[in-house]
Design a protein around this motif. Sequence first.
Motif, PDB file in Angstrom:
ATOM      1  N   SER A 161       0.971  -1.652   0.158  1.00  0.00           N
ATOM      2  CA  SER A 161      -0.226  -0.015  -0.195  1.00  0.00           C
ATOM      3  C   SER A 161       0.473   0.902   0.212  1.00  0.00           C
ATOM      4  O   SER A 161       0.225   2.252  -0.724  1.00  0.00           O
ATOM      5  CB  SER A 161      -0.773  -0.255   1.247  1.00  0.00           C
ATOM      6  OG  SER A 161      -1.785   1.095   1.219  1.00  0.00           O
ATOM      7  N   LEU A 162       1.990   1.572   0.527  1.00  0.00           N
ATOM      8  CA  LEU A 162       3.425   2.553   0.702  1.00  0.00           C
ATOM      9  C   LEU A 162       3.546   2.690  -0.258  1.00  0.00           C
ATOM     10  O   LEU A 162       3.516   4.116  -0.611  1.00  0.00           O
ATOM     11  CB  LEU A 162       4.186   1.900   1.536  1.00  0.00           C
ATOM     12  CG  LEU A 162       3.794   2.683   3.081  1.00  0.00           C
ATOM     13  CD1 LEU A 162       4.790   2.223   4.490  1.00  0.00           C
ATOM     14  CD2 LEU A 162       4.121   3.974   3.429  1.00  0.00           C
ATOM     15  N   GLN A 210       1.403   4.252  -2.953  1.00  0.00           N
ATOM     16  CA  GLN A 210       1.011   5.514  -2.933  1.00  0.00           C
ATOM     17  C   GLN A 210       1.732   6.487  -4.002  1.00  0.00           C
ATOM     18  O   GLN A 210       3.099   6.579  -3.828  1.00  0.00           O
ATOM     19  CB  GLN A 210       1.455   6.044  -1.483  1.00  0.00           C
ATOM     20  CG  GLN A 210       0.813   5.352  -0.106  1.00  0.00           C
ATOM     21  CD  GLN A 210      -0.407   5.311  -0.348  1.00  0.00           C
ATOM     22  OE1 GLN A 210      -1.294   7.144  -0.130  1.00  0.00           O
ATOM     23  NE2 GLN A 210      -1.357   4.817   0.116  1.00  0.00           N
ATOM     24  N   LYS A 232       1.675   9.737   3.680  1.00  0.00           N
ATOM     25  CA  LYS A 232       1.704   8.337   3.373  1.00  0.00           C
ATOM     26  C   LYS A 232       1.764   7.046   4.108  1.00  0.00           C
ATOM     27  O   LYS A 232       0.605   5.800   3.202  1.00  0.00           O
ATOM     28  CB  LYS A 232       2.777   8.240   1.760  1.00  0.00           C
ATOM     29  CG  LYS A 232       2.763   9.170   1.198  1.00  0.00           C
ATOM     30  CD  LYS A 232       4.499   8.521   0.357  1.00  0.00           C
ATOM     31  CE  LYS A 232       4.526   9.599  -0.607  1.00  0.00           C
ATOM     32  NZ  LYS A 232       4.375  11.378  -0.169  1.00  0.00           N
ATOM     33  N   ALA A 250      -1.396   4.247   4.023  1.00  0.00           N
ATOM     34  CA  ALA A 250      -1.504   2.670   3.605  1.00  0.00           C
ATOM     35  C   ALA A 250      -2.044   1.986   5.669  1.00  0.00           C
ATOM     36  O   ALA A 250      -2.333   1.146   5.061  1.00  0.00           O
ATOM     37  CB  ALA A 250      -0.312   2.816   3.778  1.00  0.00           C
ATOM     38  N   ASP A 266      -5.385   2.318   4.608  1.00  0.00           N
ATOM     39  CA  ASP A 266      -5.480   1.148   3.647  1.00  0.00           C
ATOM     40  C   ASP A 266      -5.480   0.028   4.523  1.00  0.00           C
ATOM     41  O   ASP A 266      -6.235  -0.871   3.519  1.00  0.00           O
ATOM     42  CB  ASP A 266      -4.996   1.192   2.233  1.00  0.00           C
ATOM     43  CG  ASP A 266      -4.685   2.138   1.651  1.00  0.00           C
ATOM     44  OD1 ASP A 266      -6.264   2.810   1.298  1.00  0.00           O
ATOM     45  OD2 ASP A 266      -4.020   2.706   0.868  1.00  0.00           O
TER      46      ASP A 266
END
Length: 192
Positions: free
Chosen positions: A43-44, A47, A87, A91, A94
């Motif tokens: 997820s990071l 970004q 971010k 994350a 998310d």
Amino acid sequence: MTIANEENTPSKTINVERNAGNIIIGDSPEYEISSAINELLKSLANQPFSFKKTKRRPSSETVVKIKHNNLKSKSHIIKQYLDHSSKVEEAYADIDSLIAFGKDTILQNLNDLYYLALDSIEVEYLTCEVDIIKIRENSEYILDFIIQKLKNTVFESKNTPSYKEHIELGVNVVVAHAFIECIIMENPTHDS
């Protein structure tokens, strides 16, 4: 441990005298299980990011924590976190939508790794206050221990991110976030 048979030729038999865990020959079953931290790192990595050289400074509270724990030599991971802090929060949001209690699972794992590091340097924490002097003397080791254990989890899981740079940066900013949020290392307000 013995790895050869009586004729001194290679054998597939291993004799282990003493062991406290599993001995796995071949791929570990852990490689078949996904990891919450890897979902966070993915997820990071997804970004949007553009490199900008910034002079963002840590908060005074963070500076106090760095000095309290003697982490000056690890300031680079705090700098990385400062560059990516928004971010990291996105994350974590998310990950909670993908995995029930995903953020809490990751933070608990980081906290557990901290106590595992304390065990490895023989710092007592269950029956008394921690020895902050011993933590300060071993702060680099403690952070390196947590980072390395976290990387091991990342590499030994099914859902490993595609790029080494994403893993390196991601692990550093996740550990720095845990430091800033007092999940790992000591909080100076509790030791006063």
